[in-house]
Enzyme design. Structure first.
Site, PDB file in Angstrom:
ATOM      1  CB  VAL A  16      33.820 -47.977 -34.147  1.00 21.07           C
ATOM      2  CG1 VAL A  16      32.832 -47.097 -34.871  1.00 21.07           C
ATOM      3  CG2 VAL A  16      34.088 -47.469 -32.739  1.00 21.07           C
ATOM      4  CB  CYS A  17      37.513 -51.659 -35.323  1.00 23.95           C
ATOM      5  SG  CYS A  17      36.714 -52.696 -36.557  1.00 23.95           S
ATOM      6  N   PRO A  18      37.922 -51.327 -32.007  1.00 24.09           N
ATOM      7  CG  PRO A  18      39.285 -51.814 -30.138  1.00 24.09           C
ATOM      8  CD  PRO A  18      38.702 -50.665 -30.935  1.00 24.09           C
ATOM      9  CG  MET A  19      34.370 -50.825 -28.356  1.00 23.06           C
ATOM     10  SD  MET A  19      35.115 -51.768 -27.003  1.00 23.06           S
ATOM     11  CE  MET A  19      33.654 -52.397 -26.170  1.00 23.06           C
ATOM     12  CG  ASN A  49      39.506 -55.350 -38.477  1.00 26.20           C
ATOM     13  OD1 ASN A  49      40.526 -55.756 -39.028  1.00 26.20           O
ATOM     14  ND2 ASN A  49      39.206 -54.074 -38.387  1.00 26.20           N
TER      15      ASN A  49
END
Ligand code: SF4
Ligand code: SF4
Ligand code: SF4
Lengths: 79, 331
Positions: A16-19, A49
């Site tokens: 998931v963001c930001p990973m 993103n």
């Protein structure tokens, strides 16, 4: 995108963001400028993103492919 | 807890510091409140509201506020909903010292009352990834030019950098939200379908065969996600600017502000504020403390406002905008 030789593949469909971007960035750091990384990611937030962050950091998306709700991006590492 | 120890609103105290619009002397609690010194429940204690336009507080000022608060206030400051820093528990005998010491760091006291308030803003395009407009630059400009200008009632402005609208532009008397019109350049497009997936508003569909975007402008919020996501720069920024909203407010009977113009430029902003305040003051005469949203909901007032603004909005004006919408918070 089939004519580009891919040097590595990274699947971030479970991140998931930001990973999503962090993993992509870490992978790119192990590579040389001009090499190609294939990133597999999901529709939605990662797609909003990751491509923009890649562009902002000077990498180039040179190929794309859509498969259901997944996208494959071929990223050419920048300088 | 309801407090039975609040002095009469008409009580006065003698102060040795000038507050906005008044010189030092014997001032009522209302005058003081107007100047940013707000009477507390506790005897002789006031809250001093420090202006922090757009929520940006230089470290130098922050340190000074901390120093003053420690000396004359309590062991905390309060960050208000409108981004001011408030120093509670200041004894009014110390107002002059507090004002003088704050001014050493050029820190000003904010105001309340019927006037143009300090604008609020998000961080905007400088480092916020979603930001499309220079909210901070505009906040500074507007605060320097309009802060404290007298109106019929309070007049709140804000600046949001994008349609996510963190600065709540639909709840302000007059506010500006950054926007970018996406333009598509066919020859650069590879039909990858990324933009259709990136758009959260269903404003882009991908052509079943070619993958190229089909744009539905009526659904577009002008957020620029498509421009950022496109790998080949086939989506580019067209006109950029601000969506203008007017007549919003919160409170017991909130109004949702109305969009009256789209894609106005930074340079248009001061004239829009000036003309709007001029209209507000003219048409609010004799109506007591009336917010601009209430005024605009009266028969024919939206048309009158748009007429006043036509030379400023020009082709950016929205055709026949609706009046601000009342929101019932009880249901
Ligand atoms: S309104 Fe947009 S630019 Fe401003 S803080 Fe929110 S997301 Fe960022
Ligand atoms: S600007 Fe935003 S809402 Fe409009 S088409 Fe692009 S992604 Fe969709
Ligand atoms: S993201 Fe860009 S290249 Fe891909 S389909 Fe949309 S406009 Fe074309």
């Amino acid at each position: 995108m089939s004519d580009i030789k891919v040097d590595a593949v990274l699947d971030i469909t479970n991140e998931v963001c930001p990973m999503t971007f962090v993993k992509t960035k870490l992978k790119l750091e192990t590579m040389e400028p001009g090499q190609h990384l294939e990133v597999v990611l999901c529709d939605g937030e990662p797609l909003r993103n990751v491509p923009r962050s890649l562009k902002e950091e000077g990498h180039k998306i040179v190929g794309t492919k859509k498969e259901g709700n997944r996208f494959h991006l071929i990223v050419e590492k920048g300088m | 807890m309801l407090d039975h120890y609040i002095e009469d609103e008409k009580d006065k105290v003698e102060v040795t510091v000038p507050v906005i619009g008044k010189s030092a002397g014997v001032l009522s609690f209302n005058d003081l409140k107007t100047g940013g010194y707000i009477k507390q429940r506790q005897k002789d204690k006031f809250t001093v509201r420090c202006m922090v336009p757009g929520g940006r507080l230089p470290i130098k000022k922050m340190k000074k506020i901390a120093e003053v608060a420690e000396k004359y206030g309590a062991d905390y400051v309060h960050i208000s909903i409108r981004q001011s820093v408030e120093i509670p528990y200041v004894d009014y005998h110390n107002f002059d010292k507090v004002a003088a010491e704050l001014s050493e760091a050029d820190q000003k006291v904010a105001s309340c009352g019927p006037r143009v308030r300090v604008p609020t803003a998000c961080s905007g395009c400088e480092y916020n990834p979603n930001g499309l407009s220079d909210t901070q630059g505009l906040t500074k400009l507007v605060n320097d030019k309009f802060f404290g200008a007298e109106c019929n009632h309070k007049f709140k402005t804000s600046f949001s950098g994008c349609p996510i609208d963190c600065a709540r532009t639909s709840e302000m008397d007059l506010a500006f939200q950054g926007a970018v019109f996406p333009e598509w350049e066919e020859e650069k497009c590879t039909g990858c379908r990324i933009c259709a997936s990136a758009c959260q508003e269903d404003a882009i569909h991908d052509h079943p065969e070619t993958g190229e975007p089909i744009f539905y402008q009526d659904k577009c919020l002008y957020c620029a996600d498509c421009i950022r996501a496109c790998p080949t720069e086939a989506w580019v920024s067209g006109k950029t600017g601000h969506i203008v909203r007017i007549g919003g407010k919160h409170g017991r009977h909130p109004f949702k502000g109305s969009v009256v113009a789209k894609f106005v430029s930074d340079q248009d902003v001061p004239a829009i504020i000036e003309k709007t305040v001029e209209w507000y003051n003219k048409h609010g005469v004799g109506k007591g403390r009336i917010r601009i949203g209430t005024l605009l909901r009266e028969e024919g007032m939206m048309q009158s406002y748009m007429e006043q603004m036509k030379d400023v909005f020009k082709d950016k004006a929205v055709k026949d905008p609706k009046p601000p919408l009342e929101i019932n918070i009880q249901e």
